[in-house]
Design a protein around this motif. Structure first.
Motif, mmCIF file in Angstrom:
data_model
loop_
_atom_site.group_PDB
_atom_site.id
_atom_site.type_symbol
_atom_site.label_atom_id
_atom_site.label_comp_id
_atom_site.label_asym_id
_atom_site.label_seq_id
_atom_site.Cartn_x
_atom_site.Cartn_y
_atom_site.Cartn_z
ATOM 1 N N LYS A 110 66.450 49.510 73.359
ATOM 2 C CA LYS A 110 65.819 48.650 74.360
ATOM 3 C C LYS A 110 65.023 47.512 73.722
ATOM 4 C CE LYS A 110 64.129 50.352 78.170
ATOM 5 N NZ LYS A 110 65.120 49.937 79.196
ATOM 6 N N ASN A 111 64.932 47.567 72.388
ATOM 7 C CA ASN A 111 64.223 46.535 71.624
ATOM 8 C C ASN A 111 62.755 46.430 72.032
ATOM 9 O OD1 ASN A 111 64.131 44.553 69.605
ATOM 10 N ND2 ASN A 111 64.504 42.904 71.055
ATOM 11 N N ILE A 112 62.126 47.598 72.202
ATOM 12 C CA ILE A 112 60.697 47.633 72.482
ATOM 13 C C ILE A 112 60.045 48.657 71.559
ATOM 14 C CG2 ILE A 112 60.925 46.923 74.891
ATOM 15 C CD1 ILE A 112 60.607 49.811 75.710
ATOM 16 N N SER A 113 58.772 48.462 71.307
ATOM 17 C CA SER A 113 58.035 49.387 70.451
ATOM 18 C C SER A 113 57.505 50.552 71.281
ATOM 19 C CB SER A 113 56.858 48.677 69.779
ATOM 20 O OG SER A 113 57.320 47.653 68.921
ATOM 21 N N MET A 114 57.604 51.746 70.734
ATOM 22 C CA MET A 114 57.016 52.891 71.404
ATOM 23 C C MET A 114 55.494 52.753 71.355
ATOM 24 S SD MET A 114 57.420 56.990 70.558
ATOM 25 C CE MET A 114 59.151 56.780 70.155
ATOM 26 N N PRO A 115 54.796 52.930 72.474
ATOM 27 C CA PRO A 115 53.330 52.837 72.453
ATOM 28 C C PRO A 115 52.728 53.797 71.427
ATOM 29 C CG PRO A 115 54.141 52.884 74.700
ATOM 30 C CD PRO A 115 55.318 53.163 73.828
ATOM 31 N N TYR A 171 59.244 59.533 78.454
ATOM 32 C CA TYR A 171 59.716 58.842 77.250
ATOM 33 C C TYR A 171 61.152 58.382 77.506
ATOM 34 C CZ TYR A 171 55.913 60.682 74.305
ATOM 35 O OH TYR A 171 54.700 60.972 73.746
ATOM 36 N N PHE A 172 61.511 57.242 76.916
ATOM 37 C CA PHE A 172 62.911 56.837 76.969
ATOM 38 C C PHE A 172 63.738 57.761 76.069
ATOM 39 C CE2 PHE A 172 61.016 52.581 77.992
ATOM 40 C CZ PHE A 172 61.552 52.495 79.271
ATOM 41 N N ILE A 173 64.935 58.108 76.525
ATOM 42 C CA ILE A 173 65.838 58.970 75.766
ATOM 43 C C ILE A 173 67.233 58.352 75.787
ATOM 44 C CG2 ILE A 173 66.866 61.274 75.582
ATOM 45 C CD1 ILE A 173 64.471 62.367 77.164
ATOM 46 N N GLU A 174 67.833 58.232 74.625
ATOM 47 C CA GLU A 174 69.220 57.766 74.554
ATOM 48 C C GLU A 174 70.145 58.893 75.015
ATOM 49 O OE1 GLU A 174 72.330 55.729 71.397
ATOM 50 O OE2 GLU A 174 70.896 57.203 70.673
ATOM 51 N N ARG A 175 71.085 58.554 75.868
ATOM 52 C CA ARG A 175 71.998 59.557 76.421
ATOM 53 C C ARG A 175 73.262 59.617 75.558
ATOM 54 N NH1 ARG A 175 71.545 59.330 82.902
ATOM 55 N NH2 ARG A 175 71.702 61.577 82.568
ATOM 56 N N ALA A 217 65.828 56.266 69.074
ATOM 57 C CA ALA A 217 67.008 55.405 69.227
ATOM 58 C C ALA A 217 66.961 54.648 70.553
ATOM 59 C CB ALA A 217 68.281 56.243 69.147
ATOM 60 N N ALA A 218 66.423 55.289 71.597
ATOM 61 C CA ALA A 218 66.342 54.640 72.908
ATOM 62 C C ALA A 218 65.395 53.443 72.867
ATOM 63 C CB ALA A 218 65.878 55.642 73.957
#
Length: 218
Positions: free
Chosen positions: A151-156, A108-112, A146-147
């Motif tokens: 990134k302006n993408i939808s989480m699947p 998963y993308f994670i905001e740091r 938030a990540a």
């Protein structure tokens, strides 16, 4: 002083933000909370919100193994600590919901948040990982969502559904312990195996806020 001495003897202390702070006060940022525009950028420890059961430091390549929380002041209402047995949750999911486990073991993308890293301050890691007989849990949903927004993408849908199911597991009382610390008491959390959080708490005046001292240790 006692907390710092104990932490120094327990292991290597991990820096908690871009300011390179070793010791961070977990207490509401009153000024920013009064401005809703700023609130969404705060780290969890700067709010008085409840829920959001999580592990600490998911934005680090190697999250801290232990979290020390030393109570300096507690709130008059709310602010109970919640500890969740993620090892038991992992075992139950593995036994009963293999598709869910596969999703939670994917990246998963994670905001740091709180640090300055490259790649938009975002990286990707799994929620659960298991290697060399060592289970590791990494999760703070606010940072994940938030990540994807950043990134302006939808989480699947399958990934979002997996987080919804994970939150249901985390919220079940059979996996939880709940208690309130008194001033002078220290909670030591195995950050790889336990999630933690708190109930929402009241904000009174500037001098009487709930205040914990937090230390991260490798």
């Amino acid at each position: 002083k006692k907390t710092k001495l104990l932490a120094d003897g327990f292991g290597k202390i991990v820096l908690q933000n871009k300011k390179k702070q070793k010791y961070v006060h977990v207490t509401p940022n009153i000024k920013s909370l009064q401005t809703s525009k700023n609130e969404r950028f705060l780290r969890y420890h700067e709010t008085n919100a409840g829920g959001d059961l999580h592990s600490d430091g998911p934005q680090l390549s190697t999250p801290p193994r232990y979290v020390f929380l030393a109570c300096i002041k507690n709130s008059a209402q709310g602010g109970d600590n919640i500890i969740v047995d993620c090892k038991r949750i992992y075992s139950d999911i593995k036994k009963n919901e293999r598709a869910l486990l596969n999703a939670l073991c994917s990246n998963y993308f994670i905001e740091r948040r709180g640090f300055n890293f490259s790649n938009q301050n975002i990286f990707s890691r799994p929620i659960f990982s298991y290697k060399d007989n060592n289970l590791k849990f990494r999760y703070l949903r606010t940072y994940i969502e938030a990540a994807y927004e950043k990134k302006n993408i939808s989480m699947p849908d399958d990934k979002r559904d997996a987080l919804d199911k994970l939150d249901l597991y985390l919220s079940q009382l059979k996996y939880q312990s709940k208690f309130k610390l008194n001033p002078g008491e220290i909670l030591i959390i195995n950050n790889n195996l336990l999630a933690h959080g708190r109930t929402a708490f009241s904000i009174n005046n500037q001098s009487a806020q709930r205040d914990y001292l937090r230390v991260w240790i490798k």
